[in-house]
Design a protein around this motif. Structure first.
Motif, PDB file in Angstrom:
ATOM      1  N   MET A 168      -6.533   0.835  -6.811  1.00  0.00           N
ATOM      2  CA  MET A 168      -6.268   0.196  -8.093  1.00  0.00           C
ATOM      3  C   MET A 168      -4.800  -0.207  -8.198  1.00  0.00           C
ATOM      4  O   MET A 168      -4.462  -1.312  -8.637  1.00  0.00           O
ATOM      5  N   ARG A 169      -3.927   0.693  -7.782  1.00  0.00           N
ATOM      6  CA  ARG A 169      -2.500   0.406  -7.887  1.00  0.00           C
ATOM      7  C   ARG A 169      -2.081  -0.691  -6.919  1.00  0.00           C
ATOM      8  O   ARG A 169      -1.260  -1.549  -7.243  1.00  0.00           O
ATOM      9  N   VAL A 193       0.841  -1.203   0.000  1.00  0.00           N
ATOM     10  CA  VAL A 193       0.000   0.000   0.000  1.00  0.00           C
ATOM     11  C   VAL A 193       0.877   1.253   0.000  1.00  0.00           C
ATOM     12  O   VAL A 193       0.617   2.206  -0.747  1.00  0.00           O
ATOM     13  N   ALA A 194       1.940   1.235   0.800  1.00  0.00           N
ATOM     14  CA  ALA A 194       2.848   2.384   0.829  1.00  0.00           C
ATOM     15  C   ALA A 194       3.420   2.645  -0.559  1.00  0.00           C
ATOM     16  O   ALA A 194       3.465   3.784  -1.034  1.00  0.00           O
ATOM     17  N   ARG A 195       3.838   1.575  -1.237  1.00  0.00           N
ATOM     18  CA  ARG A 195       4.381   1.734  -2.592  1.00  0.00           C
ATOM     19  C   ARG A 195       3.315   2.242  -3.563  1.00  0.00           C
ATOM     20  O   ARG A 195       3.620   2.934  -4.520  1.00  0.00           O
ATOM     21  N   ALA A 196       2.074   1.853  -3.301  1.00  0.00           N
ATOM     22  CA  ALA A 196       0.975   2.277  -4.175  1.00  0.00           C
ATOM     23  C   ALA A 196       0.655   3.762  -3.990  1.00  0.00           C
ATOM     24  O   ALA A 196       0.200   4.421  -4.924  1.00  0.00           O
ATOM     25  N   ILE A 197       0.869   4.258  -2.792  1.00  0.00           N
ATOM     26  CA  ILE A 197       0.548   5.662  -2.502  1.00  0.00           C
ATOM     27  C   ILE A 197       1.578   6.612  -3.127  1.00  0.00           C
ATOM     28  O   ILE A 197       1.230   7.692  -3.611  1.00  0.00           O
ATOM     29  N   ALA A 198       2.844   6.188  -3.127  1.00  0.00           N
ATOM     30  CA  ALA A 198       3.925   7.103  -3.513  1.00  0.00           C
ATOM     31  C   ALA A 198       3.727   7.842  -4.842  1.00  0.00           C
ATOM     32  O   ALA A 198       3.871   9.071  -4.886  1.00  0.00           O
ATOM     33  N   PRO A 199       3.404   7.152  -5.938  1.00  0.00           N
ATOM     34  CA  PRO A 199       3.268   7.903  -7.198  1.00  0.00           C
ATOM     35  C   PRO A 199       2.141   8.936  -7.154  1.00  0.00           C
ATOM     36  O   PRO A 199       2.281  10.034  -7.702  1.00  0.00           O
ATOM     37  N   THR A 200       1.042   8.596  -6.517  1.00  0.00           N
ATOM     38  CA  THR A 200      -0.082   9.533  -6.435  1.00  0.00           C
ATOM     39  C   THR A 200       0.284  10.730  -5.568  1.00  0.00           C
ATOM     40  O   THR A 200      -0.036  11.877  -5.891  1.00  0.00           O
ATOM     41  N   GLY A 201       0.984  10.456  -4.452  1.00  0.00           N
ATOM     42  CA  GLY A 201       1.431  11.556  -3.596  1.00  0.00           C
ATOM     43  C   GLY A 201       2.374  12.480  -4.338  1.00  0.00           C
ATOM     44  O   GLY A 201       2.287  13.706  -4.237  1.00  0.00           O
ATOM     45  N   ALA A 202       3.281  11.863  -5.115  1.00  0.00           N
ATOM     46  CA  ALA A 202       4.222  12.661  -5.895  1.00  0.00           C
ATOM     47  C   ALA A 202       3.480  13.511  -6.920  1.00  0.00           C
ATOM     48  O   ALA A 202       3.806  14.689  -7.126  1.00  0.00           O
ATOM     49  N   LEU A 203       2.477  12.917  -7.552  1.00  0.00           N
ATOM     50  CA  LEU A 203       1.710  13.655  -8.562  1.00  0.00           C
ATOM     51  C   LEU A 203       1.012  14.859  -7.942  1.00  0.00           C
ATOM     52  O   LEU A 203       1.038  15.957  -8.490  1.00  0.00           O
ATOM     53  N   PHE A 204       0.406  14.682  -6.779  1.00  0.00           N
ATOM     54  CA  PHE A 204      -0.262  15.808  -6.124  1.00  0.00           C
ATOM     55  C   PHE A 204       0.741  16.883  -5.733  1.00  0.00           C
ATOM     56  O   PHE A 204       0.445  18.081  -5.765  1.00  0.00           O
ATOM     57  N   THR A 205       1.969  16.460  -5.387  1.00  0.00           N
ATOM     58  CA  THR A 205       3.005  17.440  -5.053  1.00  0.00           C
ATOM     59  C   THR A 205       3.345  18.264  -6.294  1.00  0.00           C
ATOM     60  O   THR A 205       3.463  19.497  -6.233  1.00  0.00           O
ATOM     61  N   VAL A 206       3.495  17.583  -7.423  1.00  0.00           N
ATOM     62  CA  VAL A 206       3.758  18.290  -8.678  1.00  0.00           C
ATOM     63  C   VAL A 206       2.628  19.266  -8.990  1.00  0.00           C
ATOM     64  O   VAL A 206       2.860  20.421  -9.370  1.00  0.00           O
ATOM     65  N   LEU A 207       1.395  18.807  -8.815  1.00  0.00           N
ATOM     66  CA  LEU A 207       0.243  19.672  -9.103  1.00  0.00           C
ATOM     67  C   LEU A 207       0.188  20.858  -8.146  1.00  0.00           C
ATOM     68  O   LEU A 207      -0.153  21.969  -8.538  1.00  0.00           O
ATOM     69  N   ALA A 208       0.533  20.617  -6.881  1.00  0.00           N
ATOM     70  CA  ALA A 208       0.557  21.720  -5.918  1.00  0.00           C
ATOM     71  C   ALA A 208       1.562  22.768  -6.370  1.00  0.00           C
ATOM     72  O   ALA A 208       1.281  23.982  -6.349  1.00  0.00           O
ATOM     73  N   LEU A 209       2.737  22.314  -6.795  1.00  0.00           N
ATOM     74  CA  LEU A 209       3.776  23.242  -7.232  1.00  0.00           C
ATOM     75  C   LEU A 209       3.369  23.942  -8.527  1.00  0.00           C
ATOM     76  O   LEU A 209       3.540  25.152  -8.684  1.00  0.00           O
ATOM     77  N   TRP A 210       2.826  23.168  -9.475  1.00  0.00           N
ATOM     78  CA  TRP A 210       2.438  23.739 -10.772  1.00  0.00           C
ATOM     79  C   TRP A 210       1.321  24.776 -10.607  1.00  0.00           C
ATOM     80  O   TRP A 210       1.420  25.890 -11.112  1.00  0.00           O
ATOM     81  N   THR A 211       0.254  24.399  -9.926  1.00  0.00           N
ATOM     82  CA  THR A 211      -0.862  25.342  -9.750  1.00  0.00           C
ATOM     83  C   THR A 211      -0.432  26.518  -8.889  1.00  0.00           C
ATOM     84  O   THR A 211      -0.901  27.644  -9.073  1.00  0.00           O
TER      85      THR A 211
END
Lengths: 248, 62
Positions: A228-229, A97-115
């Motif tokens: 899903m992941r 589950v931890a491994r499954a969370i990482a990519p989504t967490g990273a994506l939200f971090t990118v979106l936080a920075l981008w927006t």
């Protein structure tokens, strides 16, 4: 003689196979919730919330910026939490589950920075400011996610990789309160907290409601994608087990 | 709470976002693309994993 009641199996879903089935049933509901909350949140954000007195309509980025930022932080702590459980109790599903969370967490971090950049440019006059405490600590969060993913990918022995990743995730957790309190502890370009426990929000209620609905929508999204992941990872790792043949 | 919808006046005004259209819409567009993209990639990962099970079965694995 009386029959003993069947013991409650509290940890039934700590095993990959039951979790796989349960997560599969929950995913469509998470998507439905995500879509519904987003529809209402975005409608309110664009058609009910008024134009801001100071920032005009640029402020409407808030309805994705704040949810993404909150998710980036919450998901990191949840990831670290499950990684710790996986390590402490040798529970491999928790590590999955931890491994499954990482990519989504990273994506939200990118979106936080981008927006954040898209919002910062018209309002502060700058896309990015090096040395700003909040921007820097959020960027470091992105590096922590990336570090976790790289580290677990680099170690061949799966359980050793899980434990190494858990250590990185746990140690990196200190960054999350730093991000949160950065606007209080340092002089930052980023505005201070408008919403907090124990004080009235300093934001118009329609704006706040829209923002909260979008946060819940992103949360439902995260559940859907992470479930899903996790299911994919369970299959990848448990390939060879008999239940996988039947379920996959 | 005032529930009467904001009157944008026209579609052009809505897309212009008071002059900030570029910033607002690029933020939303990238977000939408990323979230949709991630969901599709995850679905694909799961599909590929399930396909691997079938392949491994064909190769005579129990």
């Amino acid at each position: 003689m009386t029959t003993a009641a069947a013991p409650l199996r509290w940890f039934r879903f700590a095993a990959p196979a039951p979790f796989y089935a349960l997560a599969g049933r929950l995913v469509p509901w998470c998507w439905a919730l995500c879509a519904l909350l987003a529809a209402v949140g975005l409608y309110m954000g664009f058609f009910v919330a008024p134009t801001d007195a100071t920032q005009g309509d640029a402020y409407r980025i808030i309805f994705i910026h704040v949810p993404a930022s909150w998710m980036s932080m919450v998901l990191y702590l949840v990831m670290a939490g499950w990684a710790a459980v996986g390590w402490a109790f040798n529970a491999r599903l928790a590590s999955m589950v931890a491994r499954a969370i990482a990519p989504t967490g990273a994506l939200f971090t990118v979106l936080a920075l981008w927006t954040g950049m898209a919002w910062g440019r018209p309002t502060w006059g700058a896309w990015w400011v090096w040395g700003d405490a909040r921007l820097m600590s959020e960027l470091i969060l992105l590096f922590l996610y990336g570090g976790f993913l790289s580290l677990v990918a680099a170690i061949d022995d799966t359980r050793r990789a899980d434990r190494a990743g858990a250590l990185l995730a746990i140690v990196g957790s200190v960054n999350v309160p730093i991000i949160y309190f950065s606007v209080k502890w340092w002089n930052t370009l980023h505005q201070g907290a408008s919403v907090g426990i124990g004080s009235a929000p300093k934001m118009a209620s329609v704006m706040l409601t829209s923002m909260l609905l979008m946060t819940l929508s992103f949360w439902a999204y995260a559940f859907a994608v992470v479930f899903m992941r996790t299911r994919a990872i369970v299959i990848e790792r448990e390939i060879g087990a008999r239940w996988v043949e039947a379920a996959a | 709470m005032n529930w009467s919808p904001v009157n944008w006046g026209s579609a052009e005004a809505f897309f212009a976002m008071g002059g900030y259209g570029f910033y607002v819409w690029s933020a939303y567009a990238v977000t939408a693309v990323c979230l949709v993209g991630e969901s599709l990639l995850v679905a694909k990962r799961h599909r590929d994993a399930r396909r691997q099970v079938g392949v491994s079965h064909e190769e005579g694995n129990p």
